[in-house]
Design an enzyme around this catalytic site. Structure first.
Site, PDB file in Angstrom:
ATOM      1  CG  ASP B 316      -1.555  -1.228   1.598  1.00  0.00           C
ATOM      2  OD1 ASP B 316      -1.121  -2.275   1.097  1.00  0.00           O
ATOM      3  OD2 ASP B 316      -2.492  -1.206   2.405  1.00  0.00           O
ATOM      4  CD  GLU B 446      -5.300  -9.745  -0.087  1.00  0.00           C
ATOM      5  OE1 GLU B 446      -6.174  -9.831   0.791  1.00  0.00           O
ATOM      6  OE2 GLU B 446      -4.151  -9.318   0.115  1.00  0.00           O
ATOM      7  CE  LYS B 551      -9.935  -8.094   0.859  1.00  0.00           C
ATOM      8  NZ  LYS B 551      -8.694  -8.557   1.493  1.00  0.00           N
ATOM      9  CD  GLN B 552      -7.549  -5.551  -3.337  1.00  0.00           C
ATOM     10  OE1 GLN B 552      -7.763  -6.524  -2.631  1.00  0.00           O
ATOM     11  NE2 GLN B 552      -6.651  -4.640  -3.057  1.00  0.00           N
TER      12      GLN B 552
END
Lengths: 712, 712
Positions: B316, B446, B551-552
């Site tokens: 991140d 993920e 998830k993203q």
């Protein structure tokens, strides 16, 4: 002639290894051949299905992970005896002189020289025999004086078992220390003990009887003197069936009768190769010793010969061991399948946890039916266990035509697993049309995990769905009604089965292990030192997974199971290709390679893989027999003989045989039961002959030619 | 105007949530806004990089698994004070009346009513301020009598921190209990404490000073009375820099100066939307508070605002937070990248463990550089962290042209990660030619793990290899020689980069997340109750993995990073497709969707995703802000403003800007540093204007048109 295994037949004399090889069992109780006077961490008494549970700790947990370890319990060592001189000097050292396990009588005969610290020695002759219809172990200790010839004090008692060993090697067992023991000396010659596991809340009863005098006694060994004991074990949660005195000879007779029947029904002989016959009979012997017989237990990966793999039951039962029992002891085969029916509710719950709201998903490794695999990529992801169990039911029914079993349990097993596949898979439309696929699964090969459309998995799922449709015609309407089977459901099964995708690699013109197997680079075998095998102990899973490398037969295992699927040319190519990328780091591999090679007429390969299979534990090929026998391989060696060299298969309900006798052998003889007949099959270099020992005439196919075997 | 955050600006008043939102920090030390008189399990003082380690226990372990947990340590609560009446009645209850965090001064101002069991009450006014150039916290407690107006006994001491909470939720932290404390009262007004972790063998020093009287004191609150304290913390393994007395005002001044510079260099304003400007400034404020500044620490997933994710640093930093610092505080950005250089040796060792004998693989989550992810499918398999770090170095250099950093550390980071990719990937020959591929990897998403050719991973690897080639021309010959870079190696990098496969889905005509993403069925969203999100807490990983569900942002994240890669038409299709299968269960998702939507002119989507991003923690969108702030999203909101609505990107070294101002706003103003210039960028619905505040003329591209920004 009588067969036996001797100390000089085996790889080495390491105590833990010897304990495994000469372990005795009766499907319920197992005793390792540990030193009778020196306590050993690996000694102990195992009871099939008797486990302690403990929470599985994950570095990082997630929804649906297996919650508890189940670990087979090491109970007090049945063979241990404290021997003391009359001045109190304890015999603390022992030297094993000879050991012989008689495969016909089941008697284990060992000789030791025992010594005190001061060097006084006596000779011990120990005979052990396991009751087969009663769960009891007879032990006859005969002492003869050597440098010491005075009186001996003998103290026999059930001492608490040693803690099993904790290890990073996933093939070993986890630690168990939470047992509660309560002992009761009923008479000076009769000790009883209840052992309770604190977490799993299971209990077993053990009884120790002294048949000559008391448990604490003194003998005079001026002349040889014998002392006899019996250790009895009850099933899990059960009382002892019989607590009365008995004799060593009565137990030995029971054992003798059991083995006589085993060898009568399952005769197995390689003409002119006594050593190999001995090895094969040893394998069959141990297979019988390890197999649970009560419908509530199964065959642990190490049988009752050691605590490796925590005493868990795997898919190995149906795929590697069940066939032997189906063809020689159908009642025993049925008991193994009844165990699966017994744990069906847990499998139904597990399917829901895995997001499939219909059907059942059997645990990858378990004792009580709940998933105990703490590593799902090589555990729960091996969904193929469902197809394996269904295959086992199908084969059992095909060979035994056991209608009662089908109605009572067999069909439900096939139906519930079929339902799982139908809801687990997914339709996909491709340029080649609509097909049914399975994503993120792991096949038998644990060096390739979490892949799409594993050929083996898909083929077994297809068979499972087809079986559900076929067997639905063999059960009663009441069974269909009770299980809420509708014609629509069966039609859906048929549609799905027909549409299941079976991956094929166009470049190599072979069935493909999975969608992406051939995309990956081949494992750098040339740069891999021998010491780095098995790979799983020397490389991160991610490293292994990103290469083309197989721990064991995978696509070839499907080919072995479905001999009509693939033309010989293609099968040749498959064998050649997969052989180059298979390490055989799993003990389940070589027997399959032997069978496929035999089918292909690759005699040298078939023979060479078979020889590794036949004596795997006797030569300690995998290097870890000290943890217990490789049970699946024991069954695999029987399969390699029958399915491989004799080409035994069942195609559309008909027995097929092929003569693939290795040139190294003069002949091969074995017996099987098939659809109510008893058959003896003999191969030599001229012919394959079938003799009908019992039953009605039978149509068979021998070397591709239809034939009818008639009563003599 | 002055910006601040108030109790009524936030989602709820749950104590643990309030503690997070109003947490103070300075990159080295963090203090949660816990109740000052009631001990709380979630209160405490955090020191960046100060962790305890404990062995990771796996249900089933394997070679190369991460060995140790690293868990940030909860040190004594700096704000806790024992308050007693002169008759010994303890004030045990408190009611929070008001709370305001001033974003310009850094002062947190809280008001409480304290009560004894008997109901006696006093008013407490607490001001907290964190020194930014010195690691010290100033605390000013002002008591005013209410129903109680007598004397108060105050006892201030550093009490041992509470154990952190153990949980099955992988996003929380693990338990730490093995600290050793040694306390020394230097004077009655000066307590010092050394805290040592037993396993990781780290130590920190804490100092507590009473500025008005002693630590144990009595005050008379007939009239309002103030008591001031200072808590100082040293860096890990370091002595306290300064132990002399100070004043609250001196600390407040230091804080004020720091924040003035932050807002001067990184001004950020949405014209006409004070509330949103406030939220964005809050995000930037917390980003600054959480970022390690010493080159030995980084930004934990929760910064210094909570112990969630165990205080670990992830990818991140480079992907979500580093850009803000690159464009507004290059020295701080450099410190974050120096941390990566500091842990390069551990990354080099990790590559070898993962079977790659050249280069470096950074740990997925870590404090000390060693891998601490106990679940490799969503940990170590996220190899893309290497590409993320290299991208960060490249962007830093592009914007700052910091030659020293490149020579000292930056190039080595890019080189060693490039080397990893070159040896980790594999050549494959297909009908489309020879290409370079990556197997068994996990991308940012993920919910899709252990796949082949994840687009994001491959694209970042390609960029990494290209960067190594490009940057090799910007470092000194000595650096190339020292790092043993040869022309052949660079040529190989270029060849591989050009051949890296980037998967494309022909059916949907979009870049494909990975080789098999589109083979799988779409997640059954219609059958998924809202309560079942985030999916990871309600479904087994195998269930999630076998569906198309993200998830993203994954492929879209690559698109955001490389704006020249994909034509708008295709990007439209990608946005639409991936949006339907993305749950945004990760806090890293929405900011990316907002940026891509802005680029596409999808104003409503861009605005709506942005609004969730901008106030994620203030409205507790993810529902777990009590564990700490979502640091990456704080950075993501700044990115969405600049890269999204202002279309900021750097293409071939040139600053590009696009006006995508949402219709809901009157205008947007922000400042950045770029290649030695200070720029102010202003957008309204007429134009996007750039003002050169400092530095030489700069060529830019605005809304596709080249322009030169000249000094005023």
């Amino acid at each position: 002639m009588a067969y036996s295994i001797d100390l000089h037949d085996i790889a080495n004399q390491d105590p833990a290894y010897v304990e495994t090889i000469f372990a005795l069992g009766n499907g319920q109780m197992g005793v390792r051949a540990s030193d009778p006077i020196v306590r050993s961490a690996t000694a102990g008494t195992l009871v099939n299905g008797f486990f302690e549970s403990s929470p599985i700790t994950y570095g990082e947990s997630a929804f649906g992970y297996a919650k508890n370890h189940q670990t087979i319990v090491n109970l007090p060592d049945s063979r241990f005896l404290t021997v003391t001189t009359d001045t109190g000097a304890v015999f603390t050292q022992s030297e094993r002189q000879s050991t012989r396990l008689n495969l016909d009588s089941g008697v284990l005969h060992e000789q030791f020289v025992l010594a005190t610290e001061a060097g006084e020695t006596v000779h011990l002759d120990l005979e052990s025999v396991m009751g087969q219809s009663t769960s009891e172990l007879g032990l006859r200790y005969t002492f003869t004086g050597q440098t010491y010839t005075g009186k001996l004090r003998l103290s026999k008692q059930l001492l608490e078992g040693s803690a099993t060993i904790d290890s990073d090697d996933p093939r070993k067992t986890q630690q168990v220390t939470t047992l509660s023991y309560s002992t009761d000396l009923v008479t000076p010659a009769d000790q009883r003990m209840e052992v309770v596991t604190r977490q799993s809340r299971l209990h077993v009863m053990m009884q120790l009887l002294a048949l000559d005098g008391d448990l604490q006694t003194e003998i005079d060994i001026a002349s040889p003197k014998t002392q006899t004991y019996v250790v009895r074990v009850g099933g899990v949660g059960q009382a002892l069936k019989n607590v009365e005195p008995t004799t060593f000879d009565a137990i030995a007779k029971d054992s003798q009768q059991y083995w006589a029947k085993v060898w009568e029904q399952g005769a197995l002989e390689i003409d002119g190769d006594e050593s190999l016959t001995q090895a094969l009979r040893y394998n069959v012997f141990q297979l019988n010793q390890g197999a649970g017989r009560d419908g509530l237990t199964n065959i642990a990966a190490k049988g009752l010969s050691g605590t490796g793999y925590e005493g868990h039951y795997f898919w190995d039962t149906e795929m590697y061991m069940l066939p032997y029992f189906i063809y020689t002891q159908p009642d025993q085969a049925k008991a193994l399948l009844m165990y699966r029916h017994h744990i069906l509710p847990q499998a139904q719950a597990r399917a829901k946890t895995l997001g499939v709201n219909s059907g059942a998903l059997f645990a990858w490794r378990t004792i009580n039916g709940e998933e105990a695999s703490a590593y799902y990529p090589a555990g729960t992801a091996q969904y193929h266990i469902d197809g394996d169990i269904a295959f086992g039911v199908g084969r059992y029914y095909e060979v035994t035509q056991d209608q009662d079993f089908l109605n009572q349990a067999g069909f439900e097993l096939v139906l519930e697993t079929a339902r799982f596949w139908a809801h687990f898979g997914a339709w996909r439309t491709t340029a080649d049309g609509k097909r049914f696929e399975f994503f993120d699964v792991t096949g038998p090969d644990e060096y390739t995990a979490i892949v799409n459309n594993n050929y083996y998995t898909n083929r077994l799922a297809q068979n499972n769905l087809e079986l559900a449709v076929t067997l639905s015609q063999h059960v009663t309407p009441e069974v269909l009604a009770q299980l809420q089977v509708t014609p629509e459901e069966l039609e859906a099964f048929a549609t799905i089965a027909a549409a299941i995708y079976l991956p094929y690699n166009a470049e190599h013109q072979i069935n493909a292990q999975d969608d992406s197997f051939f995309d990956k680079p081949v494992w750098p075998f040339a740069d891999t030192p021998k010491a780095n095998y098995p790979l799983l102990l020397h490389y991160h899973p991610l490293t292994i997974y990103r290469y083309q490398v197989a721990k064991q037969a995978d696509t070839l295992l499907a080919e072995y199971l479905f001999p009509s699927d693939t033309e010989p040319d293609q099968l040749q190519r498959e064998f050649d290709y997969y052989e180059t990328v298979t390490t055989h780091d799993s003990s389940l591999s070589r027997s399959i390679f032997s069978m496929v090679a035999a089918r292909l007429g690759r005699d040298d390969k078939a023979f060479s893989y078979f020889m590794d299979t036949a004596k795997m534990d006797l030569v300690d090929l995998q290097g870890n027999a000290e943890d217990g026998l490789h049970m699946a391989n024991l069954g695999g060696s029987w399969l390699a003989i029958t399915t491989g060299f004799a080409g035994l298969s069942v195609i559309d309900g008909t027995l097929n045989l092929h003569n693939h006798l290795p040139k190294q052998w003069q002949g091969l003889t074995f017996r099987i039961l098939f659809q109510g007949r008893r058959l003896q099959i003999h191969l030599d270099h001229d012919e394959l002959a079938v003799v009908l020992l019992e039953g009605e005439a039978l149509d068979v196919v021998i070397d591709g030619q239809p034939d009818t075997i008639k009563p003599a």
